[in-house]
Design a protein around this motif. Structure first.
Motif, PDB file in Angstrom:
ATOM      1  N   ASP A  39      54.648 -37.066 -10.618  1.00 27.26           N
ATOM      2  CA  ASP A  39      54.701 -37.723  -9.314  1.00 27.26           C
ATOM      3  C   ASP A  39      55.999 -37.355  -8.583  1.00 27.26           C
ATOM      4  N   LEU A  42      55.562 -33.884  -7.202  1.00 21.76           N
ATOM      5  CA  LEU A  42      54.744 -33.889  -5.993  1.00 21.76           C
ATOM      6  C   LEU A  42      55.530 -34.381  -4.786  1.00 21.76           C
ATOM      7  N   ARG A  43      56.315 -35.425  -4.978  1.00 10.08           N
ATOM      8  CA  ARG A  43      57.101 -35.978  -3.877  1.00 10.08           C
ATOM      9  C   ARG A  43      58.161 -34.980  -3.397  1.00 10.08           C
ATOM     10  N   LEU A  47      53.622 -32.958  -1.599  1.00  7.99           N
ATOM     11  CA  LEU A  47      52.271 -32.549  -1.984  1.00  7.99           C
ATOM     12  C   LEU A  47      51.303 -33.722  -2.151  1.00  7.99           C
ATOM     13  N   LYS A  48      51.638 -34.862  -1.581  1.00 12.96           N
ATOM     14  CA  LYS A  48      50.797 -36.047  -1.790  1.00 12.96           C
ATOM     15  C   LYS A  48      49.983 -36.418  -0.551  1.00 12.96           C
ATOM     16  N   LYS A  51      44.779 -37.388  -1.131  1.00 12.57           N
ATOM     17  CA  LYS A  51      44.679 -38.234  -2.318  1.00 12.57           C
ATOM     18  C   LYS A  51      43.789 -37.627  -3.399  1.00 12.57           C
ATOM     19  N   THR A  54      45.628 -34.979  -5.186  1.00 18.03           N
ATOM     20  CA  THR A  54      46.708 -35.604  -5.953  1.00 18.03           C
ATOM     21  C   THR A  54      46.173 -36.200  -7.250  1.00 18.03           C
ATOM     22  N   TYR A  55      45.035 -36.886  -7.172  1.00 17.96           N
ATOM     23  CA  TYR A  55      44.442 -37.477  -8.373  1.00 17.96           C
ATOM     24  C   TYR A  55      44.026 -36.399  -9.371  1.00 17.96           C
ATOM     25  N   GLY A  57      45.555 -33.624  -9.749  1.00 16.58           N
ATOM     26  CA  GLY A  57      46.820 -33.222 -10.352  1.00 16.58           C
ATOM     27  C   GLY A  57      47.248 -34.162 -11.469  1.00 16.58           C
ATOM     28  N   TYR A  58      47.133 -35.471 -11.235  1.00 16.74           N
ATOM     29  CA  TYR A  58      47.465 -36.449 -12.281  1.00 16.74           C
ATOM     30  C   TYR A  58      46.554 -36.258 -13.501  1.00 16.74           C
ATOM     31  N   HIS A 105      49.859 -24.724  -1.420  1.00 23.07           N
ATOM     32  CA  HIS A 105      49.803 -26.118  -1.849  1.00 23.07           C
ATOM     33  C   HIS A 105      49.324 -26.228  -3.291  1.00 23.07           C
ATOM     34  N   MET A 109      51.143 -27.234  -7.015  1.00 21.46           N
ATOM     35  CA  MET A 109      50.587 -28.302  -7.848  1.00 21.46           C
ATOM     36  C   MET A 109      50.310 -27.804  -9.259  1.00 21.46           C
TER      37      MET A 109
END
Length: 266
Positions: A39, A42-43, A47-48, A51, A54-55, A57-58, A105, A109
């Motif tokens: 996280d 990403l910040r 890169l957030k 959504k 981003t999810y 990526g998590y 992007h 990530m």
């Protein structure tokens, strides 16, 4: 300084308790750290914005961090399969979004997933080593911290020659060498305590490799933060910065010692 010391003591005690407790508690802690670290990545890179991506990526970081191959040894899925599938999904997103999400992007990530996920994965793998996981995990961590402390105090006392002034102006060649020497001493102590697991020669090699690679990991993070114009990767630990600030050496050293086969095979 007081806040920094208190935070360090509390975090250190909690970390060692979970490390000693064993595989599942320690794996849970490392998994949480990997998600927070990603996280932060990403910040830092802004890169957030989307959504759904981003999810993904998590989810990718969690998959790369978890030791699922240990629990499912017969699984056809291997790490390289996960990496390829994640790359495929991210590339597909650039097409489906009609380049609203660009290759730049998703490339950043993906880099973050590998950097954070693989790094934390090998911490869990090391702790899971049957019969000696605690020994090897402690050895690596203590050599990393000994190198950091040794470099700081030696550099403060004897530092004259800048190591890499454009990236980290306060670091010196003398401090770096002092950090390597202290890490080697710590590794030798481990060899004396458990000679059946570690010879003196192997200890010298491990201490030197851990210190050198750990210092390089620290410089990598310093170089990255300098490009981004930030001091810390996050604010999770008052006085210490974020997760990536504290683990920059860890996520480079642990995969490296496995890559060089410096640990017994799992």
């Amino acid at each position: 300084m007081k806040q920094r010391i208190i935070t360090g003591l509390i975090a250190g005690i909690g970390f060692f308790l979970l490390l000693y407790a064993g595989s599942y508690p320690f794996a849970g802690l490392i998994l949480i750290l990997s998600v927070i670290g990603y996280d932060e990545f990403l910040r830092m890179n802004d890169l957030k914005k989307n959504k759904a991506v981003t999810y993904l990526g998590y989810a990718g970081v969690i998959l790369l961090t978890l030791p699922w191959q240990n629990t499912m040894p017969s699984s056809w899925l291997r790490t390289e399969h996960v990496l390829w599938l994640l790359m495929f999904l991210l590339l597909a997103i650039t097409v489906l979004s009609k380049n609203k999400i660009t290759i730049d992007h998703i490339a950043m990530m993906f880099l973050g997933m590998v950097y954070v996920g693989i790094g934390f994965h090998y911490m869990i793998e090391t702790r899971l080593m049957e019969g000696s996981g605690l020994f090897w995990t402690l050895l690596i961590f203590l050599c990393i911290w000994a190198s950091d402390s040794g470099a700081y105090f030696t550099g403060t006392w004897l530092g004259r020659t800048p190591l890499w002034p454009t990236i980290s102006p306060k670091k010196s060649v003398e401090g770096s060498l002092g950090g390597v020497a202290i890490a080697v001493v710590v590794a030798i102590v481990f060899a004396l305590v458990r000679p059946e697991l570690l010879s003196i020669g192997h200890a010298v090699l491990m201490g030197a490799v851990i210190a050198i690679v750990g210092q390089l990991g620290d410089l990598m993070q310093s170089a990255y933060k300098r490009v981004k114009g930030i001091k810390d990767t996050g604010t999770l630990l008052p006085g210490h910065g974020g997760v990536l600030d504290r683990t920059d050496s860890w996520i480079i050293v642990f995969p490296f010692v496995h890559l060089l086969s410096l640990l017994p095979q799992l």
